[in-house]
Scaffold this motif. Structure first.
Motif, mmCIF file in Angstrom:
data_model
loop_
_atom_site.group_PDB
_atom_site.id
_atom_site.type_symbol
_atom_site.label_atom_id
_atom_site.label_comp_id
_atom_site.label_asym_id
_atom_site.label_seq_id
_atom_site.Cartn_x
_atom_site.Cartn_y
_atom_site.Cartn_z
ATOM 1 N N CYS A 215 0.823 -1.217 0.000
ATOM 2 C CA CYS A 215 0.000 0.000 0.000
ATOM 3 C C CYS A 215 0.858 1.267 0.000
ATOM 4 O O CYS A 215 0.357 2.357 0.244
ATOM 5 N N ARG A 216 2.142 1.091 -0.248
ATOM 6 C CA ARG A 216 3.122 2.178 -0.273
ATOM 7 C C ARG A 216 3.241 2.869 1.079
ATOM 8 O O ARG A 216 3.577 4.047 1.189
ATOM 9 N N MET A 217 2.991 2.128 2.129
ATOM 10 C CA MET A 217 3.260 2.601 3.473
ATOM 11 C C MET A 217 4.637 2.081 3.897
ATOM 12 O O MET A 217 5.171 1.153 3.277
ATOM 13 N N PRO A 218 5.257 2.667 4.931
ATOM 14 C CA PRO A 218 6.589 2.210 5.341
ATOM 15 C C PRO A 218 6.587 0.744 5.749
ATOM 16 O O PRO A 218 5.717 0.292 6.504
ATOM 17 N N ALA A 219 7.559 0.003 5.251
ATOM 18 C CA ALA A 219 7.699 -1.396 5.633
ATOM 19 C C ALA A 219 8.029 -1.477 7.118
ATOM 20 O O ALA A 219 8.597 -0.548 7.703
ATOM 21 N N SER A 220 7.688 -2.597 7.711
ATOM 22 C CA SER A 220 7.915 -2.780 9.140
ATOM 23 C C SER A 220 9.389 -2.580 9.492
ATOM 24 O O SER A 220 10.279 -3.162 8.868
ATOM 25 N N SER A 221 9.635 -1.726 10.464
ATOM 26 C CA SER A 221 10.966 -1.435 11.029
ATOM 27 C C SER A 221 11.884 -0.640 10.113
ATOM 28 O O SER A 221 13.042 -0.393 10.467
ATOM 29 N N VAL A 222 11.404 -0.203 8.944
ATOM 30 C CA VAL A 222 12.303 0.519 8.045
ATOM 31 C C VAL A 222 12.686 1.881 8.623
ATOM 32 O O VAL A 222 13.844 2.328 8.493
ATOM 33 N N GLN A 223 11.752 2.570 9.274
ATOM 34 C CA GLN A 223 12.099 3.870 9.859
ATOM 35 C C GLN A 223 13.074 3.710 11.012
ATOM 36 O O GLN A 223 14.003 4.510 11.162
ATOM 37 N N LYS A 224 12.886 2.687 11.797
ATOM 38 C CA LYS A 224 13.828 2.377 12.874
ATOM 39 C C LYS A 224 15.209 2.103 12.305
ATOM 40 O O LYS A 224 16.224 2.588 12.829
ATOM 41 N N ALA A 225 15.263 1.358 11.213
ATOM 42 C CA ALA A 225 16.546 1.024 10.592
ATOM 43 C C ALA A 225 17.257 2.278 10.090
ATOM 44 O O ALA A 225 18.461 2.452 10.299
ATOM 45 N N VAL A 226 16.521 3.155 9.420
ATOM 46 C CA VAL A 226 17.133 4.379 8.892
ATOM 47 C C VAL A 226 17.702 5.217 10.023
ATOM 48 O O VAL A 226 18.818 5.741 9.935
ATOM 49 N N ARG A 227 16.946 5.353 11.115
ATOM 50 C CA ARG A 227 17.423 6.156 12.245
ATOM 51 C C ARG A 227 18.729 5.605 12.806
ATOM 52 O O ARG A 227 19.618 6.371 13.219
ATOM 53 N N GLN A 228 18.861 4.290 12.825
ATOM 54 C CA GLN A 228 20.087 3.697 13.354
ATOM 55 C C GLN A 228 21.232 3.774 12.347
ATOM 56 O O GLN A 228 22.381 4.021 12.715
ATOM 57 N N LEU A 229 20.932 3.578 11.077
ATOM 58 C CA LEU A 229 21.981 3.564 10.066
ATOM 59 C C LEU A 229 22.636 4.929 9.898
ATOM 60 O O LEU A 229 23.851 5.023 9.694
ATOM 61 N N ILE A 230 21.851 6.014 9.980
ATOM 62 C CA ILE A 230 22.428 7.333 9.738
ATOM 63 C C ILE A 230 23.381 7.752 10.853
ATOM 64 O O ILE A 230 24.127 8.729 10.701
ATOM 65 N N GLU A 231 23.410 7.031 11.953
ATOM 66 C CA GLU A 231 24.357 7.357 13.020
ATOM 67 C C GLU A 231 25.785 7.013 12.617
ATOM 68 O O GLU A 231 26.738 7.598 13.136
ATOM 69 N N HIS A 232 25.936 6.062 11.698
ATOM 70 C CA HIS A 232 27.276 5.588 11.341
ATOM 71 C C HIS A 232 27.565 5.626 9.848
ATOM 72 O O HIS A 232 28.723 5.506 9.455
ATOM 73 N N TYR A 233 26.521 5.800 9.013
ATOM 74 C CA TYR A 233 26.702 5.681 7.571
ATOM 75 C C TYR A 233 26.122 6.900 6.858
ATOM 76 O O TYR A 233 25.256 7.606 7.393
ATOM 77 N N GLN A 234 26.607 7.116 5.641
ATOM 78 C CA GLN A 234 25.993 8.076 4.731
ATOM 79 C C GLN A 234 24.948 7.298 3.940
ATOM 80 O O GLN A 234 25.291 6.392 3.163
ATOM 81 N N VAL A 235 23.686 7.622 4.135
ATOM 82 C CA VAL A 235 22.590 6.830 3.586
ATOM 83 C C VAL A 235 21.912 7.597 2.446
ATOM 84 O O VAL A 235 21.554 8.772 2.591
ATOM 85 N N TYR A 236 21.755 6.910 1.313
ATOM 86 C CA TYR A 236 21.050 7.472 0.159
ATOM 87 C C TYR A 236 19.889 6.556 -0.210
ATOM 88 O O TYR A 236 19.953 5.328 -0.017
ATOM 89 N N PHE A 237 18.851 7.153 -0.767
ATOM 90 C CA PHE A 237 17.635 6.429 -1.105
ATOM 91 C C PHE A 237 17.485 6.426 -2.625
ATOM 92 O O PHE A 237 17.500 7.490 -3.256
ATOM 93 N N VAL A 238 17.333 5.241 -3.204
ATOM 94 C CA VAL A 238 17.403 5.075 -4.656
ATOM 95 C C VAL A 238 16.053 4.646 -5.205
ATOM 96 O O VAL A 238 15.469 3.647 -4.762
ATOM 97 N N ALA A 239 15.564 5.413 -6.168
ATOM 98 C CA ALA A 239 14.308 5.088 -6.844
ATOM 99 C C ALA A 239 14.536 5.147 -8.344
ATOM 100 O O ALA A 239 15.434 5.841 -8.821
ATOM 101 N N PRO A 240 13.732 4.414 -9.115
ATOM 102 C CA PRO A 240 13.879 4.467 -10.575
ATOM 103 C C PRO A 240 13.407 5.793 -11.134
ATOM 104 O O PRO A 240 12.446 6.393 -10.644
#
Length: 328
Positions: A215-240
């Protein structure tokens, strides 16, 4: 910001003992956070701030509301202006901030109230007339403006954006809470600290197909994952980069789908996605350390973490994987 000095400039009727100061000291335990009580009269406040900046040479200045108005005028420093009251005199008049006012937090001098009359409002209006004075290209690069999308007190986004390119919205009201502070202000502090240190974090690309459900809603735990990843990584989001069907005149508009993804990122990821979206069909050309995506059959220049595979069935699996890496 380890070993650095951070200057916080408080808002109207506040003090250096505000909740934002405590948040800064909590999330930046290795930094020295200073927050002077500002005089009520704006010229006196600016004189104090100039003196503090000269003596302390802060690595970062964070100003909120009225403090954002002051911070914008402190040339030559990295600054974050949060909901800056760039038209402070008009704001005071519009919201009826006249007569006897109570300070919202305790001050070192013990004063608990002050009086606002027409002459004081005039002083603030005159002070705001100095906004943007003497700004340089260096200032434009070093100043961020953050604006709450539910702020009903101050709306100076367009005015700020007319002079500074780094203007962005965050989910929140005029007064920050813990959520808006952690999800919106802290990522910008991290960007500034990385630039100051010349720090290059490992790069993670995340395919947008892994972030949404049917339904194009956030997948389970994806927001939690992003919050944790940006603490240590440079995160980019890729779409076609998908062009839309031809219009009546035979032309195509390839930005429609990109705009929808941009709106999705703004809604569900917020500030960390600002200028971190990539639109391309050629993921094989993305240069980085990791790519989280569904397997496409092509080679990649980054280590592929195949979302939905036996190893990475869910975002919780990805969180566990990167927690073991420890930022590597």
């Amino acid at each position: 910001m380890a070993g650095k000095t951070v200057l916080y400039v408080h808002g109207f009727a506040s003090s250096g003992q505000s909740g934002t100061v405590e948040r800064l000291r909590t999330v930046l335990p290795e930094a020295r956070v200073i927050a002077p009580d500002l005089p009520v009269h704006p010229q006196e406040a600016m004189a104090l701030l100039h003196r503090v900046c000269q003596e302390e040479q802060p690595s970062l200045i964070v100003g909120t509301s009225m403090g954002g108005m002051y911070a914008e005028q402190l040339r030559g420093f990295d600054r974050i202006c949060v909901n800056p009251a760039l038209e402070m005199g008009d704001t005071m008049r519009t919201h009826g901030l006249t007569g006897t006012q109570q300070f919202h937090s305790p001050r070192q001098d013990g004063v608990q109230e002050f009086y606002v009359d027409k002459s004081l409002i005039k002083e603030y209006r005159e002070q705001t007339e100095h906004r943007f004075e003497g700004m340089t290209d260096d200032d434009r690069r070093r100043v961020y403006g953050l604006f709450g999308d539910e702020d009903t007190t101050v709306d100076t986004y367009d005015l700020f954006r007319s002079r500074y390119p780094q203007a962005l919205h965050f989910h929140g009201e005029h007064r920050m809470n813990d959520k808006s502070f952690m999800h919106s202000i802290v990522p910008v502090i991290r960007w500034i600290d990385d630039r100051q240190e010349g720090r290059e974090r490992p790069i993670i690309y995340i395919g947008m197909e892994t972030m949404t459900d049917s339904c194009r809603m956030p997948a389970s735990s994806v927001q939690k994952a992003v919050r944790q990843l940006i603490e240590h990584y440079q995160v980019y989001f890729v779409a076609p980069a998908v062009p839309e069907p031809a219009t009546e005149d035979g032309t195509t508009d390839g930005h429609g789908e990109e705009d929808r993804w941009a709106a999705w990122l703004a809604e569900y990821i917020g500030v960390p996605a600002w200028r971190h979206a990539v639109y391309t069909w050629r993921r094989d050309l993305l240069y980085g350390d990791y790519l989280i995506g569904c397997k496409t059959g092509g080679d990649t220049m980054a280590t592929l973490l195949e979302y939905g595979s036996d190893t990475f069935k869910t975002w919780e699996d990805i969180i566990e994987y990167f927690s073991r890496l420890g930022g590597q």
